[in-house]
Design an enzyme around this catalytic site. Structure first.
Site, PDB file in Angstrom:
ATOM      1  N   CYS A 114      -9.369  -9.333   3.754  1.00 52.95           N
ATOM      2  CA  CYS A 114      -8.462  -8.179   3.710  1.00 52.95           C
ATOM      3  C   CYS A 114      -9.100  -6.967   3.036  1.00 52.95           C
ATOM      4  O   CYS A 114      -8.676  -5.839   3.261  1.00 52.95           O
ATOM      5  CB  CYS A 114      -7.169  -8.542   2.990  1.00 52.95           C
ATOM      6  SG  CYS A 114      -6.289  -9.850   3.849  1.00 52.95           S
ATOM      7  N   HIS A 260      -3.616  -2.098   1.476  1.00 55.85           N
ATOM      8  CA  HIS A 260      -3.694  -3.116   2.523  1.00 55.85           C
ATOM      9  C   HIS A 260      -2.285  -3.617   2.785  1.00 55.85           C
ATOM     10  O   HIS A 260      -1.539  -3.912   1.851  1.00 55.85           O
ATOM     11  CB  HIS A 260      -4.614  -4.254   2.065  1.00 55.85           C
ATOM     12  CG  HIS A 260      -4.421  -5.507   2.849  1.00 55.85           C
ATOM     13  ND1 HIS A 260      -4.478  -5.525   4.227  1.00 55.85           N
ATOM     14  CD2 HIS A 260      -4.145  -6.784   2.461  1.00 55.85           C
ATOM     15  CE1 HIS A 260      -4.253  -6.753   4.649  1.00 55.85           C
ATOM     16  NE2 HIS A 260      -4.045  -7.539   3.600  1.00 55.85           N
ATOM     17  N   ASN A 290       0.455  -8.348   8.946  1.00 51.88           N
ATOM     18  CA  ASN A 290      -0.779  -8.225   8.161  1.00 51.88           C
ATOM     19  C   ASN A 290      -1.955  -8.392   9.123  1.00 51.88           C
ATOM     20  O   ASN A 290      -2.181  -9.482   9.638  1.00 51.88           O
ATOM     21  CB  ASN A 290      -0.766  -9.307   7.072  1.00 51.88           C
ATOM     22  CG  ASN A 290      -2.029  -9.322   6.227  1.00 51.88           C
ATOM     23  OD1 ASN A 290      -3.064  -8.774   6.607  1.00 51.88           O
ATOM     24  ND2 ASN A 290      -1.955  -9.975   5.079  1.00 51.88           N
TER      25      ASN A 290
END
Ligand SMILES: CC(C)(COP(=O)(O)OP(=O)(O)OC[C@H]1O[C@@H](n2cnc3c(N)ncnc32)[C@H](O)[C@@H]1OP(=O)(O)O)[C@@H](O)C(=O)NCCC(=O)NCCS
Length: 333
Positions: A114, A260, A290
């Protein structure tokens, strides 16, 4: 005159197939209400079989190239971030290079999950400041949907993730207007590897692919959700504060914060931790889920194209993910 890295074009691409929470509730014991409440996600995009991560990356790259208005032949390096490459090896950088017809330029693959986009931005920034490359294609892409456990057992993970890609064109600027990447800050703590990982396949096993591992579901990613949550809420604000201090700036100076998109509750906690008005925080997880390394460049592209980010604005990026890795960056847009 100081040379800074400026972003001269952005782009993003998500596959057309939308998967809603209701669609997932048909596959496993979950509900739209549970997913919305815990993550803020309403829908995400999934690829169809036959489409790989590099295909999404190429589409996002084409859009960033068009946005920058450049001849792709002038790109002299690629930095690509993903945790879900088309193949176990090589990474997606070389596939993007070949599919875009970029000759024999180098392609660096970044594997920081990520945090991948900020790690990749940091590497590209150093190359540009050093004068090594003059026009870098930075691309982050993920196909998560092909390896998620859509049974009850995997529901904590599979409802969160989506597929997508984001890209940026980076170039040097020495015109002294203060625009560009001000600094990047990268961190990791490998003691938390098993808290968010895909354990198998592993080079420790002989053979690497044992049928028992499939039966045990060990090729699926696993996560200690609570631990990830707590660490993400602590590390992202910490990294943003470090970046601000390094540049003699304050939270009030930030015009737009792009965290993020891990979970909307995490983004809200990051805003709270930094005491930054929530209106300054970009939140698009409701539509994309996500998308790991791709989440920041997708959000960045949307924010720029919608006029939310304007020339001269101070943009803060921050990420947290598997490793654990976390990072921040400040950009004078
Ligand atoms: C995963 C996450 C949403 C779970 O939320 P949570 O508030 O910790 O969940 P809770 O502990 O309140 O609830 C867990 C319960 O929900 C259940 N559950 C898990 N996933 C579910 C789903 N998709 N649908 C319904 N129930 C689910 C669990 O089995 C557990 O049930 P139990 O209490 O009977 O054991 C949260 O921990 C999180 O967001 N973590 C960070 C995730 C992340 O960002 N990862 C990527 C980092 S880059």
């Amino acid at each position: 005159m100081i040379t800074r890295t400026v972003i001269t074009g952005t782009g993003h691409y998500v596959p057309p197939r939308v998967v809603t929470n209701h669609d997932l509730a048909k596959l496993m014991d979950t509900s739209d209400e549970w997913i919305r409440e815990r993550s803020g996600i309403l829908e995400r995009h999934h690829v169809d079989e036959g489409i790989g991560t590099s295909d999404l990356a190429v589409e996002a790259a084409r859009r960033a190239i068009a946005d920058a208005g450049i001849d792709p032949a002038t790109i002299d390096f690629i930095v690509a971030a993903t945790l879900s490459p088309d193949h176990y090896f090589p990474g997606i950088g070389v596939l993007v290079q070949a599919k875009l017809g970029l000759g024999t330029i180098g392609a660096l693959d970044v594997r920081d999950q990520c945090s991948g986009f900020i790690y990749a931005l940091s590497a590209a920034d150093q190359y540009i400041k050093a004068g090594t490359y003059k026009r870098i294609l930075l691309v982050a892409a993920e196909v998560q949907s092909s390896n998620l456990d859509f049974s009850d057992k995997g529901r904590d993970m599979s409802v969160l993730f989506g597929d997508g890609a984001g890209a940026a064109i980076l170039e040097p600027s020495s015109n002294g207007d203060g625009r560009g990447v001000l600094s990047t800050h990268l961190y990791a703590d490998g003691n938390f590897v098993s808290h968010l990982w895909m354990e198998k396949p592993s080079s420790k096993d002989r053979p690497t692919f044992k049928p028992a591992f499939f039966d045990e579901g060990r090729f699926f990613p696993k996560m200690e959700g609570r631990n990830v949550f707590v660490n993400a809420c602590q590390r992202m604000p910490e990294a943003v504060r470090t970046a601000l201090e390094a540049n003699g700036l304050a939270v009030e100076d930030i015009d737009t914060l792009i965290p993020h998109q891990a979970n909307d509750r995490i983004s809200l906690m990051v805003a709270k931790g930094l005491k930054i008005p929530v209106e300054k925080v970009v939140r698009n997880i409701d539509r994309f889920g996500n998308t790991t390394a791709a989440s920041i460049p997708i959000a960045l592209d949307e924010a720029v194209k919608s006029g939310r980010i304007k020339r001269g604005d101070l943009v803060a990026l921050t990420a947290f993910g598997s490793g654990y890795t976390w990072a921040s960056a400040l950009i004078r847009w």
